[in-house]
Design an enzyme around this catalytic site. Structure first.
Site, PDB file in Angstrom:
ATOM      1  N   HIS A 121      -2.093  -8.727  -8.394  1.00 51.99           N
ATOM      2  CA  HIS A 121      -1.473  -7.871  -9.404  1.00 51.99           C
ATOM      3  C   HIS A 121      -1.169  -8.751 -10.626  1.00 51.99           C
ATOM      4  CE1 HIS A 121       1.870  -5.489 -11.158  1.00 51.99           C
ATOM      5  NE2 HIS A 121       1.367  -4.469 -10.492  1.00 51.99           N
ATOM      6  N   ASP A 198       3.454 -12.854  -2.561  1.00 49.41           N
ATOM      7  CA  ASP A 198       3.824 -11.568  -3.145  1.00 49.41           C
ATOM      8  C   ASP A 198       3.747 -10.529  -2.024  1.00 49.41           C
ATOM      9  OD1 ASP A 198       3.794  -9.056  -4.246  1.00 49.41           O
ATOM     10  OD2 ASP A 198       2.318  -9.495  -5.809  1.00 49.41           O
ATOM     11  N   GLN A 201       3.367  -5.292  -1.469  1.00 49.47           N
ATOM     12  CA  GLN A 201       2.622  -4.238  -0.769  1.00 49.47           C
ATOM     13  C   GLN A 201       2.617  -4.409   0.746  1.00 49.47           C
ATOM     14  OE1 GLN A 201       1.602  -1.489  -2.032  1.00 49.47           O
ATOM     15  NE2 GLN A 201       1.761  -1.979  -4.203  1.00 49.47           N
ATOM     16  N   LYS A 224       9.641   0.016  -3.562  1.00 49.24           N
ATOM     17  CA  LYS A 224       8.447   0.331  -2.760  1.00 49.24           C
ATOM     18  C   LYS A 224       8.794   0.446  -1.265  1.00 49.24           C
ATOM     19  CE  LYS A 224       5.365  -2.150  -5.900  1.00 49.24           C
ATOM     20  NZ  LYS A 224       4.598  -1.203  -6.719  1.00 49.24           N
ATOM     21  N   CYS A 366      -3.107  -2.510 -12.597  1.00 56.77           N
ATOM     22  CA  CYS A 366      -2.571  -3.837 -12.959  1.00 56.77           C
ATOM     23  C   CYS A 366      -3.360  -4.945 -12.286  1.00 56.77           C
ATOM     24  CB  CYS A 366      -1.088  -3.955 -12.627  1.00 56.77           C
ATOM     25  SG  CYS A 366      -0.079  -2.770 -13.485  1.00 56.77           S
TER      26      CYS A 366
HETATM   27  C1  PLP Z   1       0.865  -6.459  -5.177  1.00 55.48           C
HETATM   28  C2  PLP Z   1       1.911  -6.162  -6.196  1.00 55.48           C
HETATM   29  N1  PLP Z   1       2.604  -7.170  -6.743  1.00 55.48           N
HETATM   30  C3  PLP Z   1       3.549  -6.969  -7.661  1.00 55.48           C
HETATM   31  C4  PLP Z   1       3.862  -5.707  -8.100  1.00 55.48           C
HETATM   32  C5  PLP Z   1       4.925  -5.545  -9.139  1.00 55.48           C
HETATM   33  O1  PLP Z   1       6.028  -4.907  -8.608  1.00 55.48           O
HETATM   34  P1  PLP Z   1       7.222  -4.413  -9.554  1.00 55.48           P
HETATM   35  O2  PLP Z   1       6.597  -3.552 -10.606  1.00 55.48           O
HETATM   36  O3  PLP Z   1       8.099  -3.654  -8.623  1.00 55.48           O
HETATM   37  O4  PLP Z   1       7.874  -5.613 -10.110  1.00 55.48           O
HETATM   38  C6  PLP Z   1       3.179  -4.619  -7.575  1.00 55.48           C
HETATM   39  C7  PLP Z   1       3.463  -3.261  -8.066  1.00 55.48           C
HETATM   40  O5  PLP Z   1       2.674  -2.369  -7.991  1.00 55.48           O
HETATM   41  C8  PLP Z   1       2.171  -4.853  -6.605  1.00 55.48           C
HETATM   42  O6  PLP Z   1       1.485  -3.848  -6.075  1.00 55.48           O
END
Ligand code: PLP
Length: 408
Positions: A121, A198, A201, A224, A366
């Site tokens: 992301h 990270d 997900q 999430k 993203c």
């Molecule tokens: C794999 C991953 N990392 C990071 C994020 C960013 O999360 P946030 O927007 O809650 O900071 C997302 C959000 O969709 C994501 O899917």
């Protein structure tokens, strides 16, 4: 797992759009919230609200206790050794920016390498680009194979003495791939790199064990995992956090401030400048209780069934005209499916599905480097969760058949 009983806990699922009951298939973007979470947040504001760590009066002590109890709850969820390893942040994005800023000030020098992957992301790419621009670090990207799995055969070539950080996602928000974090972490540690995970997900779908993963730092977002927006978690190994400088300055993170010098508190306070989202932390704790109450094994079995059902529908109704990206094997992935339907732009698909009350996401998710790697401009994504049913997956595929007819 009694999905109907679960659905009854989510007030928003009673809504309709364009004359159709909402079919919410965008939980990878944000999950819906059960009543217990909504009530926990509202109860905090109606009964316990005061700023934390500041007052000596009873209400402030109660608020502080509630906040620290939420920290302990999260520590149990990620299997932290101590609650002080849990830093509350706004979400995964803030956590990863904090990590990059802090490691940039302490661990990284010009010419050092950060290894990440093509399936990240943007929140796990852009903060490293900041360091590339500011201080001349280099970013390497681990590639994927044709099934959307990381190319572990490339690791030896990419990991070297200059690799100071390996930062990767536990699960892809597009491909659904669940990555072998432990194996990669072991190989990263062998060259002395810090491993950042990270878990945005993965945390919604499975319990997190930071030690079993081999993580040094790990981030996830409350919104999430059935929690509110604006609260998230950075977990860090105690000895590493202790060596990391703060990324933001302000109230509550300092030991002493003078005109000519400043000193910082121990973690986690060092990384929590300013008034935190106390109500969010309390409600996140209620969300983790809810998920645990449903049961992680039940959640995994339910999501696996939804995924296999979607696969079957895709093959039966579309044969080769609908391509699902990412691993085929249910064991290598979670239930998000991103797909391309021959000759139809993802935004048209999502718009037409919306007319039937079906909420899916279309775009680059993203993940522009991943879209480039897959050679697609965008994809449509359906991301179900604990409150979705096989009947809703059928509605999705009914809708997709209609879309295909319109564009035939
Ligand atoms: C794999 C991953 N990392 C990071 C994020 C960013 O999360 P946030 O927007 O809650 O900071 C997302 C959000 O969709 C994501 O899917």
């Amino acid at each position: 797992m009694d999905v109907e009983r679960i659905r009854a806990d989510f007030p928003i699922l009673r809504r309709s759009f364009h004359g159709h009951p909402l079919v919410y298939l965008d939980s990878a973007a944000t999950s819906q919230k059960p009543k217990s979470v909504l009530e926990a947040e509202s109860r905090f504001y109606s009964e316990t609200n005061a700023n934390v760590h500041r007052g000596v009066y009873a209400l402030s002590v109660e608020a502080t206790d509630a906040y620290e109890a939420a920290r302990e709850r999260v520590a149990r969820f990620v299997h932290a050794k101590d609650p002080s390893e849990v830093v509350f942040v706004r979400g995964t994005t803030e956590a990863l920016n904090l990590v990059a800023t802090s490691l940039g000030r302490s661990h990284l020098h010009r010419g050092d390498h950060v290894l990440t992957t093509v399936m990240e992301h943007h929140s796990n790419i852009v903060p490293w680009h900041f360091l590339r621009e500011q201080m001349g670090i280099e970013i390497d990207f681990l590639d994927i194979d044709a099934n959307g799995r990381l190319r572990l055969d490339e690791l030896d070539r990419l990991l070297g003495p200059k690799t100071k950080v390996v930062s990767l996602t536990h699960a892809s928000n597009v491909l659904g791939t669940v990555n072998p974090v432990r194996e990669i972490a072991d190989r990263a540690h062998a060259v002395g790199a810090v491993v950042v995970v990270d878990a945005a997900q993965s945390a919604p779908h499975r319990p997190i064990d930071v030690a079993a993963l081999g993580a040094d730092l790990l981030a996830f977002s409350g919104h999430k995992v059935l929690g509110p927006m604006g609260i998230g978690v950075l977990w860090g190994r105690a000895d590493l956090l202790a060596r990391m400088p703060p990324a933001s300055g302000g109230g509550e993170m300092i030991q002493e401030v003078h005109q000519d010098r400043v000193s910082y508190r121990e973690p986690p306070a060092r990384f929590e400048a300013g008034t935190p989202n106390v109500a969010g932390a309390v409600a996140l704790s209620a969300a983790l209780d809810y998920l645990e109450g449903v049961g992680w094994e039940e959640i995994a079995a339910h999501e696996r069934a939804l995924y296999l059902h979607a696969r079957k529908q895709a093959t039966r109704r579309f044969e080769g005209r609908l391509r699902i990206y990412g691993p085929t094997e249910a064991n290598d992935r979670h239930d998000v499916i991103s797909f391309a339907l021959a000759k139809v732009h993802p935004h048209d698909i999502a718009t037409l599905l919306d007319a039937d009350g079906i909420a899916v996401r279309a775009g680059h998710h993203c993940c522009q480097p991943l879209m480039e790697r897959l050679e697609v401009p965008a994809l449509t994504r359906s991301s179900p969760y604990i409150y979705n049913t096989e009947a809703e997956v059928d509605l999705l595929f009914d809708g997709l058949e209609k879309v295909a007819k319109v564009f035939a």
